[in-house]
Scaffold this active site. Structure first.
Site, PDB file in Angstrom:
ATOM      1  N   PHE A  28       0.839  -1.195   0.000  1.00 31.60           N
ATOM      2  CA  PHE A  28       0.000   0.000   0.000  1.00 31.60           C
ATOM      3  C   PHE A  28       0.875   1.247   0.000  1.00 31.60           C
ATOM      4  O   PHE A  28       1.853   1.335   0.748  1.00 31.60           O
ATOM      5  CB  PHE A  28      -0.902  -0.025   1.233  1.00 31.60           C
ATOM      6  CG  PHE A  28      -1.835   1.137   1.351  1.00 31.60           C
ATOM      7  CD1 PHE A  28      -3.017   1.166   0.630  1.00 31.60           C
ATOM      8  CD2 PHE A  28      -1.543   2.201   2.195  1.00 31.60           C
ATOM      9  CE1 PHE A  28      -3.892   2.234   0.736  1.00 31.60           C
ATOM     10  CE2 PHE A  28      -2.409   3.268   2.311  1.00 31.60           C
ATOM     11  CZ  PHE A  28      -3.587   3.287   1.576  1.00 31.60           C
ATOM     12  N   ASN A  42      -3.012   2.191  10.328  1.00 27.98           N
ATOM     13  CA  ASN A  42      -3.691   2.559   9.091  1.00 27.98           C
ATOM     14  C   ASN A  42      -4.155   1.253   8.452  1.00 27.98           C
ATOM     15  O   ASN A  42      -3.491   0.697   7.587  1.00 27.98           O
ATOM     16  CB  ASN A  42      -2.747   3.325   8.164  1.00 27.98           C
ATOM     17  CG  ASN A  42      -3.456   3.838   6.917  1.00 27.98           C
ATOM     18  OD1 ASN A  42      -4.665   3.689   6.773  1.00 27.98           O
ATOM     19  ND2 ASN A  42      -2.699   4.437   6.018  1.00 27.98           N
ATOM     20  N   PRO A  43      -5.302   0.730   8.911  1.00 25.85           N
ATOM     21  CA  PRO A  43      -5.744  -0.600   8.485  1.00 25.85           C
ATOM     22  C   PRO A  43      -6.487  -0.559   7.158  1.00 25.85           C
ATOM     23  O   PRO A  43      -6.817   0.523   6.656  1.00 25.85           O
ATOM     24  CB  PRO A  43      -6.707  -0.987   9.610  1.00 25.85           C
ATOM     25  CG  PRO A  43      -7.345   0.328   9.979  1.00 25.85           C
ATOM     26  CD  PRO A  43      -6.248   1.364   9.840  1.00 25.85           C
TER      27      PRO A  43
END
Length: 290
Positions: free
Chosen positions: A92, A194-195
């Site tokens: 990500f 920050n899932p």
């Protein structure tokens, strides 16, 4: 070989990117040019002319960006909290709005000597490494379950150590595991996360849809599948007075604070907007014993 004005090459790149629907065409054009030339974006004005091969290389990069390949995949770099991170396929890409969460976390441990910090769902290691950079005296632990993302995090952790930052502890693990970091229960000053939080089926930009790992973006039907476990883990790990910050979807401005308030040991629950005024992350503090 006739040299060409860089200004015109950037202007043409901006037009191409704008026509492709890229949200920040001028900035992306300049950042790609700076990447090619090996200079800071602010120093582009000091390079008035470039050779034709540079223009051709810029056009090639711009074509890929117009196809919505993420800018950070083209430059190989992302930035968060004062550190540069290597990113690419399989991990990500950190977003600029996460800077606000870093700032809040730094404030929580301000004045705490040798704080213990945990970064859950670490991905590229961005939050953990940014906090370790600001607080070299901290003991920072980061956990990530995806092997591809973990390899990027290890690479970034090694680079930051080589740059002089305090090494972090980096682990393979799953936030849904109730035994995760059991040895740190009640000892942590700050938990950040920050899932994956985007509700399944939500339309997302092509950069996200085709290039960010699905499991790092989407968090179930309501987007809260992983967040629920993060809240439970934070409540277990935090020491009295410690704080937790969880980034979330802009539709979660009520639901994530509600999950935090449902934990009796967590108080001072607050919602925080991003620079556009949208709900972006929620925070809470662990209660002090009476």
């Amino acid at each position: 070989m006739t040299r060409q004005p860089l200004r015109l090459a950037i202007l043409e790149a901006e037009r191409t990117l704008a026509a492709a629907g890229v949200g920040s065409p001028r900035a992306d054009a300049e950042l790609l040019a700076a990447h090619l030339l090996g200079v800071e974006r602010t120093k582009l004005m000091m390079v008035p002319l470039v050779d034709p091969p540079v223009v051709e290389a810029l056009q090639e990069l711009v074509g890929r960006r117009a196809a919505r390949v993420p800018l950070q995949h083209l430059t190989g770099r992302a930035h968060l909290g004062g550190v540069d991170l290597e990113v690419g396929p399989g991990v990500f890409v950190p977003r600029p709005e996460t800077e606000l969460l870093v700032e809040w976390g730094v404030g929580v441990v301000d004045g705490v000597e040798r704080p213990t910090i945990v970064d859950l769902c670490s991905g590229s290691g961005a939050l953990a490494l940014a906090l370790a950079h600001v607080r070299p005296d901290a003991c920072v632990h980061a956990v990530e379950k995806d092997p591809a993302a973990l390899s990027w995090a290890r690479r970034n952790a090694g680079l930051r150590s080589e740059a002089g930052d305090t090494p972090i502890g980096l682990y393979s693990g799953d936030v849904t595991d109730p035994m995760l970091f059991m040895e740190l229960e009640g000892l942590v000053d700050l938990v950040v996360c920050n899932p994956p939080y985007v509700p399944d089926g939500t339309p997302v930009p092509p950069e996200v849809r085709h290039h960010d790992p699905h499991e790092a973006v989407f968090g179930g039907r309501d987007g809260l599948d992983v967040v629920r476990h993060v809240v439970a883990c934070a409540a277990r790990l935090l020491k009295p007075g410690g704080g937790v910050a969880i980034e979330h979807d802009d539709t979660h401005g009520g639901s994530v604070p509600a999950l935090l308030r449902a934990r009796r040991v967590l108080t001072e629950v607050q919602e925080h907007p991003d620079l556009a005024g949208r709900p972006r992350f929620a925070t809470a503090r662990r209660t002090h014993p009476e």
